[in-house]
Scaffold this motif. Sequence first.
Motif, PDB file in Angstrom:
ATOM      1  N   ALA A 161      -9.830  63.544 132.993  1.00  0.00           N
ATOM      2  CA  ALA A 161      -9.974  63.420 131.538  1.00  0.00           C
ATOM      3  C   ALA A 161     -10.455  64.733 130.924  1.00  0.00           C
ATOM      4  O   ALA A 161      -9.973  65.150 129.863  1.00  0.00           O
TER       5      ALA A 161
ATOM      6  N   THR B 165      -3.273  69.006 127.398  1.00  0.00           N
ATOM      7  CA  THR B 165      -2.621  67.699 127.440  1.00  0.00           C
ATOM      8  C   THR B 165      -1.355  67.728 128.281  1.00  0.00           C
ATOM      9  O   THR B 165      -0.856  66.677 128.693  1.00  0.00           O
TER      10      THR B 165
ATOM     11  N   VAL C  50      -9.812  61.968 124.234  1.00  0.00           N
ATOM     12  CA  VAL C  50      -9.330  61.565 125.552  1.00  0.00           C
ATOM     13  C   VAL C  50     -10.307  60.543 126.122  1.00  0.00           C
ATOM     14  O   VAL C  50     -11.521  60.791 126.161  1.00  0.00           O
TER      15      VAL C  50
ATOM     16  N   ALA D 299      -8.253  66.971 128.316  1.00  0.00           N
ATOM     17  CA  ALA D 299      -8.807  67.291 126.995  1.00  0.00           C
ATOM     18  C   ALA D 299      -8.495  68.729 126.604  1.00  0.00           C
ATOM     19  O   ALA D 299      -8.264  69.027 125.428  1.00  0.00           O
TER      20      ALA D 299
END
Length: 345
Positions: free
Chosen positions: A272, A279, A151, A276
């Motif tokens: 982010a 999703t 990611v 990770a």
Amino acid sequence: MTGVRQPVFLDVDTGVDDAMALVYLFGSAEAELVGIASTAGNVPVRQVCRNNLALLELCGITDVPVSMGSENPLQTPLRTAEDTHGPYGLGHARLPAPTTSLTPYDAAEAWVRAAHAHPGELIGVATGPLTNLALALRADPTLPRLLRRLVIMGGAFDYRGNTTPVAEWNVSVDPESAAEVFAAWDSEVGHLPIVLGLNLTENIAMTPQLLGRLAAAAGSSWTPMSVDDDRGAASAASNPLIRVLEDAMRFYFEFHHDQGEGYLAHLHDPLAAAVALDTGLVRSRPAPVGVELTGTLTRGMTIADWSRRWGREPNALIGVDVDPAAFFDRFISRVGAFAKQLDHS
């Protein structure tokens, strides 16, 4: 949640929102943070290392190795962002000097070691310039196949930049490294990197009200923040972690206010970290992605070829939609519980 912890390797240029991403992972029971790579970006790499080591000590975490990356981007002089993140990277927060040490190997080697230690399982997260990851790929081109997932917080797709009119900060600092990373992925790897650009992350706006919810979740006393407060006013929160996060966020609020965006702060990097681990928090679209390296006005721009004009296969999954309320519910729940447990340990 299955109870199985997922190995995560984080590459950061800590940074206010990077620090929030770190704390999110500390508070996520399904994450096993197996290493931290420090990259030059928001502040010089040696300060990034100090911030990472100091945050680990503040949070009582003793078993996560921290490695130092390159002091400069691949081809260009380093630019830093103290105007955005404060002179030491953590806004108005000040942490004691760390007493722990860095690994004897550098951040690029740390990437390779972590991938080989957890083949097919490792989740990589990059929230700063991609210098370390590009150097790791040069050292071991098989790295993409060893990762379970990658990611990246970076770029801006069909959206304005925050560093130049078209370029996002992380990519703009080292566009050559971003280009090398995107070029390393193809359909044979088995997975595409999930790329969260400004078009997505600027939907994740922390506010004083949400920060108050975080303090309450931690069982901490707190004083509501306001745009009318004195600049740099110190947090009076009773919880030590909440105090640091509030002092860091106040600087970030002040910066965004001065930019005309309101008394708020975009939490690019914690999104982010959350994606990770899950999703499903974002909706993504595959596309070929390129990085402009030579344009006089457009260097560092990230381009998604949605209509396949280039005739290339997709090399990225680009985040296009997110539910900010769902993200903040999860962020507040996890970080609040972690801060509360830390205060009582």
